[in-house]
Design a protein around this motif. Structure first.
Motif, short mmCIF file in Angstrom:
data_model
loop_
_atom_site.label_atom_id
_atom_site.label_comp_id
_atom_site.label_asym_id
_atom_site.label_seq_id
_atom_site.Cartn_x
_atom_site.Cartn_y
_atom_site.Cartn_z
N LEU A 1 -14.70 24.78 -12.42
CA LEU A 1 -14.82 24.00 -11.12
C LEU A 1 -15.41 24.90 -9.99
CD1 LEU A 1 -14.27 21.33 -9.70
CD2 LEU A 1 -11.87 22.30 -9.68
N VAL A 2 -14.72 26.03 -9.85
CA VAL A 2 -15.24 26.76 -8.66
C VAL A 2 -16.57 27.01 -8.70
CG1 VAL A 2 -15.08 28.85 -7.50
CG2 VAL A 2 -12.94 27.51 -8.11
N ILE A 3 -17.19 27.42 -9.89
CA ILE A 3 -18.65 27.70 -10.04
C ILE A 3 -19.65 26.37 -9.95
CG2 ILE A 3 -20.29 28.27 -12.02
CD1 ILE A 3 -18.39 30.21 -13.14
N ALA A 4 -19.03 25.13 -10.40
CA ALA A 4 -19.48 23.86 -10.11
C ALA A 4 -19.60 23.91 -8.67
CB ALA A 4 -19.06 22.74 -10.75
N VAL A 5 -18.73 23.75 -7.87
CA VAL A 5 -18.70 23.55 -6.68
C VAL A 5 -19.74 24.75 -5.70
CG1 VAL A 5 -17.19 23.77 -4.26
CG2 VAL A 5 -16.46 22.61 -6.73
N LEU B 1 -27.30 22.33 -11.97
CA LEU B 1 -26.97 22.65 -13.37
C LEU B 1 -27.84 23.83 -14.03
CD1 LEU B 1 -27.23 19.28 -15.14
CD2 LEU B 1 -25.17 20.41 -14.85
N LEU B 2 -28.90 24.16 -13.16
CA LEU B 2 -29.60 25.39 -13.52
C LEU B 2 -29.05 26.64 -13.16
CD1 LEU B 2 -33.28 24.33 -13.63
CD2 LEU B 2 -31.87 24.61 -15.39
N MET B 3 -28.11 26.46 -12.01
CA MET B 3 -27.41 27.77 -11.61
C MET B 3 -26.09 27.66 -12.40
SD MET B 3 -26.01 28.46 -7.64
CE MET B 3 -27.57 29.23 -6.92
N MET B 4 -25.69 26.59 -12.48
CA MET B 4 -24.13 26.54 -13.24
C MET B 4 -24.05 27.19 -14.35
SD MET B 4 -21.59 23.19 -13.61
CE MET B 4 -20.18 23.43 -14.37
N ILE B 5 -25.08 26.96 -15.49
CA ILE B 5 -25.06 27.24 -16.69
C ILE B 5 -25.20 28.85 -16.76
CG2 ILE B 5 -26.30 27.40 -19.03
CD1 ILE B 5 -27.00 24.47 -18.30
N LEU C 1 -24.89 26.07 -2.76
CA LEU C 1 -25.85 26.93 -2.84
C LEU C 1 -27.18 26.67 -3.15
CD1 LEU C 1 -24.08 30.31 -4.22
CD2 LEU C 1 -24.51 29.30 -1.91
N THR C 2 -27.31 25.15 -3.74
CA THR C 2 -28.55 24.55 -3.99
C THR C 2 -28.91 23.43 -3.24
OG1 THR C 2 -27.46 23.37 -5.93
CG2 THR C 2 -28.55 25.78 -6.46
#
Length: 345
Positions: free
Chosen positions: A297-301, A315-319, A306-307
């Motif tokens: 959840l933190v990474i998604a936020v 999604l391309l940063m989150m993955i 940041l994008t």
């Protein structure tokens, strides 16, 4: 009693300030040299930075067949290879005069024959009843029209004021000069900082600084060569869907092309941040494993913040960050907690 950072230092506080001033001046001189060198090669650098948007706009502006839409039967025949013959070579355009423009137009040969018959029945016979429609391309010389800008010229980055191109040129030279001189600048800063570190603390810097640099460059390259083309294709598709002509401002594109790779490079430092927090006993490797859902959840936020505001770049940063999170867990368990950078040798 624990040692102070400067217990074994032979420099006074004033001497430390003088050393700082010397290293900053050397770093500044290196930065100026890098900017001057970048000014001489700023045009190729700008061409490299604008390559993704040029390619995206060129793909967006691929010519589409004009003319009346084909019927279902004509489309089916064309699909199975029964398409009507088209002229293999375009007609030779007429000579262009000083006040004339040569334009290429597509006309229906059947309608053209009917129009010629109506205008002069004696010289142009009427088309037969079984004649088929065939689109042909003609070159025409037209005078008295305002200058027509072709599609390829329209689909390029633009500037909206007189000084924007110059400031863009200087901005790119400043950024590329900083990147070019960054090894020398960081080297001067390191000479000042290393004088105040213990030997075992410098050892940890030597060990993890190359990894940090590699993660940053890997994140920036991943963004520039993989993420940005996909994001541009996704965003420009909405212009095509809504029937809009995209006009990208050059200064805004430069900011976008610099900021987004920078955000990716910083976010790719996640494993080292996890290792640092584990070494100072805030979290442990088991905590990271148990709190994967919260971490997701933190990474998604963070990816959203940041994008740009589109799901593709998020999604391309989150993955990759989820993969790096797992790498951070492995990194924390790779060395024993007793090998803390704050433990004395």
């Amino acid at each position: 009693m624990s040692k102070d950072l400067f217990d074994e230092s032979t420099m006074s506080f004033g001497e430390h300030l003088e050393a700082l001033r010397t290293h900053l001046w050397k770093a500044l001189i290196g930065l100026v040299i890098g900017v001057i060198a970048s000014l001489a090669y700023s045009k190729p650098i700008i061409d490299m930075v604008r390559a993704p948007i040029d390619n995206a706009l060129a793909a967006y502006g691929q010519p589409v067949e004009d003319g009346p839409s084909k019927s279902f039967w004509e489309t089916t025949k064309a699909y199975f290879g029964e398409e009507t013959e088209e002229p293999t070579e375009p007609p030779t355009p007429p000579e262009e005069t000083d006040d004339a423009q040569v334009v290429s137009i597509q006309v229906d040969a059947l309608e053209l024959q009917r129009g010629l018959h109506e205008a002069d029945p004696q010289h142009y016979p009427a088309p037969s009843d079984d004649a088929k429609s065939v689109m042909i391309q003609l070159a025409a010389s037209i005078s008295g029209l305002p200058k027509i800008v072709d599609d390829a010229q329209q689909l390029k980055p633009i500037t909206i004021n007189v000084q924007e191109a110059f400031f863009t040129y200087v901005k790119v030279a400043m950024i590329s000069g900083l990147v070019l001189s960054s090894p020398w600048v960081f080297y001067q800063l390191w000479l000042f900082v290393a004088a105040g570190l213990y030997p075992h603390e410098r050892k940890w810097v030597y060990r993890f600084l190359p990894m940090s640099l590699g993660l940053f460059l890997g994140g920036a390259a991943f963004c520039f060569f993989l993420v940005i083309p996909v994001v541009l294709e996704f965003l420009l598709s909405f212009n095509l869907w809504l029937g809009l002509l995209p006009q990208i401002r050059m200064s805004e594109w430069i900011s976008f092309a610099v900021t987004l790779p920078l955000m990716f490079g910083i976010s790719f430092q996640l494993p080292l941040v996890m290792l640092f927090m584990e070494r100072i006993s805030i979290f442990s490797a088991d905590d990271y494993r148990e709190k994967r859902r919260i971490a997701t959840l933190v990474i998604a936020v963070l990816s959203m913040l940041l994008t740009p505001a589109d799901p593709t770049s998020m999604l391309l940063m989150m993955i990759p960050l989820l993969v790096l999170y797992q790498f951070g867990i492995w990194l924390c368990g790779f060395q024993a907690p007793s090998a803390s950078p704050y433990a004395e040798e």
